[in-house]
Design an enzyme around this catalytic site. Structure first.
Site, PDB file in Angstrom:
ATOM      1  N   ASN A 228       0.878  -1.249  -0.004  1.00  0.00           N
ATOM      2  CA  ASN A 228       0.093  -0.013   0.051  1.00  0.00           C
ATOM      3  C   ASN A 228       0.964   1.237   0.031  1.00  0.00           C
ATOM      4  O   ASN A 228       0.266   2.350  -0.626  1.00  0.00           O
ATOM      5  CB  ASN A 228      -0.956   0.033   0.934  1.00  0.00           C
TER       6      ASN A 228
ATOM      7  N   GLU B 147       5.081  -3.151  12.677  1.00  0.00           N
ATOM      8  CA  GLU B 147       4.013  -2.219  12.476  1.00  0.00           C
ATOM      9  C   GLU B 147       2.961  -2.885  11.523  1.00  0.00           C
ATOM     10  O   GLU B 147       2.986  -3.205  10.740  1.00  0.00           O
ATOM     11  CB  GLU B 147       4.684  -1.052  11.708  1.00  0.00           C
TER      12      GLU B 147
ATOM     13  N   CYS C 232      -3.030   1.978   7.147  1.00  0.00           N
ATOM     14  CA  CYS C 232      -2.914   1.385   8.582  1.00  0.00           C
ATOM     15  C   CYS C 232      -3.436   2.559   9.472  1.00  0.00           C
ATOM     16  O   CYS C 232      -4.074   2.231  10.537  1.00  0.00           O
ATOM     17  CB  CYS C 232      -1.856   0.828   8.677  1.00  0.00           C
TER      18      CYS C 232
ATOM     19  N   GLU D 123       9.514   3.495  13.992  1.00  0.00           N
ATOM     20  CA  GLU D 123      10.571   3.795  12.948  1.00  0.00           C
ATOM     21  C   GLU D 123      10.316   5.067  12.534  1.00  0.00           C
ATOM     22  O   GLU D 123       9.362   5.622  13.089  1.00  0.00           O
ATOM     23  CB  GLU D 123       9.823   3.125  11.544  1.00  0.00           C
TER      24      GLU D 123
END
Length: 479
Positions: free
Chosen positions: A155, A253, A287, A461
């Site tokens: 994505n 994640e 997300c 991150e």
């Protein structure tokens, strides 16, 4: 609309671009048309074994490369990404479907990550700790953890690999990256920038294949010292188990189901129009996207009306067409999932205020959809939709809103809108999410950590925190 060409597809192993030859291949499809763009070579077991050996050998070279040189190469790669932004963005839109404006922005933000971590490479500091005995010197060094296996989804095919690669390379790690097979050309374009910027051969390798087979072979190898994954919660659990077998750290994640708390004193129009833009950006395949809109009861009807009005104005179409705001879903699986989620919610009493159906014609298009009065028993109240569906529910007191926002095991992103300072503080403290936006939907910045809590993963991150997971501490005591 222009008719751009799609790049040839390769594996990138040991500094060489490997085509299909006698390897199996997978079709890469333009989700706006359903047409095949190209055939992606899939790595064999021998390819992966070679990549692992090369990652081990190149790590010895890269970790001993001085930080200033690592920074120079990464900054040059960022420059090349900017110079080639239009081309890379076009590849992204062709294979992933998002509007070209979003793809351009993503490429530029990916370049920012390489610039940011290039500077972080020069700030990997140890320390000297005074000893309790005379004549003893105590040092703490921070060194690269070792070769990394990184896995990224389809994505965000530029920025998600960029977050992992930039931090790992800055730390001195070699990386084997497996991007999503639906959008491979974007990651390969980033790899070409790094290669042409002077990254030593083998420090970065790109492989594709059957995800389960690739992950099992890479993670099981003693050569791999660190795993990084972005994707779904079930796959995250599986990779965590595999990493645990080798006692290897893993950064995760995972998914989310972002709640938005809208209080009666908020700027309702701004929260609604911004919410529609945020929810349907990337066709909802993000997300950290806002998905569950929880609105305080006195302003519920007003917010929902404004949200629907903003949704009606969105322009749906091929991402390559000028003016497109909402592109297609990435694949047929996502399209079928949207139909099932809407049908389930309606069967249990939810109201479809707008949308709710696939769009006839080629490609994987689904109408931006707003569901109201969704019962708690509906699947969409428990499962991340990862598509263009927004859910509306009222709440009464702050405690009720927080309870619903925190009800699910996800904890990636959350949002709140209020003009009251006390409410803002209470919501910021009370929401169980790794990233929170108050009176705004844009919560991502290169210099800030990106990550969640609970089943949305662990580790961060981006920001100064991002490089920590690719370093290990070494204590040296000497007389």
């Amino acid at each position: 609309m222009q008719n751009p060409t799609y790049d040839s597809l390769y594996l990138f192993i040991n500094g060489k671009w490997l085509n299909a030859d006698d390897r199996d291949t997978a079709a890469v499809v333009n989700p706006a048309t359903g047409n095949v763009l190209g055939r992606l070579p899939l790595a064999t077991e021998a390819d992966l074994a070679l990549a692992l050996d090369v990652a081990r050998d190149s790590f010895d070279v890269w970790r001993h490369t001085v930080p200033a040189e690592r920074a120079r190469i990464m900054k040059r790669a960022a420059e090349l990404m900017r110079e080639r932004a239009e081309h890379i963005a076009t590849q992204m839109t062709l294979e992933e479907g998002k509007p070209l404006t979003e793809s351009r922005d993503e490429v530029l933000r990916a370049a920012e990550y390489f610039e940011w971590f290039a500077e972080e490479a020069r700030r990997i500091h140890g320390r000297v700790v005074p000893a309790n005995r005379p004549g003893v010197q105590q040092l703490v060094k921070r060194q690269a953890i070792g070769p990394v296996a990184a896995f990224t989804p389809w994505n965000f095919p530029a920025i998600t690999p960029a977050r992992k690669l930039s931090a790992a390379l800055a730390a001195g790690c070699s990386v084997i990256l497996k991007p999503g097979e639906e959008s491979p050309a974007t990651a390969l374009a980033l790899a070409r920038c790094l290669d042409e910027a002077g990254l030593p051969k083998g420090v970065l390798q790109i492989v594709f294949g059957v995800p389960d087979k690739v992950s099992s072979q890479l993670i099981a190898s003693p050569i791999i010292r660190k795993v990084a994954f972005t994707g779904s919660v079930p796959v995250g659990r599986l990779l965590s188990e595999r990493a645990a077998d080798g006692v290897k750290p893993i950064t995760l994640e995972l998914g989310g189901h972002g709640p938005v708390l809208v209080f009666a004193d908020a700027d309702i129009d701004a929260a609604a129009t911004g919410g529609a833009a945020n929810r349907f950006r990337g066709t909802g395949q993000i997300c950290i996207s806002s998905t569950r809109f929880l609105i305080q009861r006195p302003v519920y009807e007003r917010f929902v009306a404004a949200f629907v009005a903003a949704t009606e104005k969105l322009v749906i179409g091929d991402g390559m067409a000028a003016g497109t705001q909402v592109g297609p879903l990435a694949n047929q699986r996502q399209l079928e999932k949207m139909e099932l989620l809407v049908a389930d919610a309606v069967a249990q009493g939810a109201k479809v205020l707008i949308g709710g159906k696939r769009i006839a014609g080629p490609g994987y298009f689904f109408q931006p959809t707003v569901l109201a009065d969704v019962p708690m028993s509906a699947r969409i109240m428990h499962e991340e939709p990862f598509g263009p569906i927004a859910v509306m529910r009222p709440f009464d007191a702050l405690e009720d809103g927080l309870a619903e926002a925190n009800r699910l095991p996800y904890g990636l992103s959350a949002y709140a809108f209020t003009r009251d300072a006390r409410t803002a503080i209470d919501v910021g403290d009370g929401l169980e999410a790794g990233m929170i936006g108050i009176n705004q939907y844009r919560i991502i910045a290169t210099e800030l950590p990106f990550g969640g809590m609970k089943e949305s993963g662990h580790g961060s991150e981006g920001g100064t925190e991002g490089i920590e997971h690719y370093l290990t501490n070494k204590f040296i005591s000497q007389i």
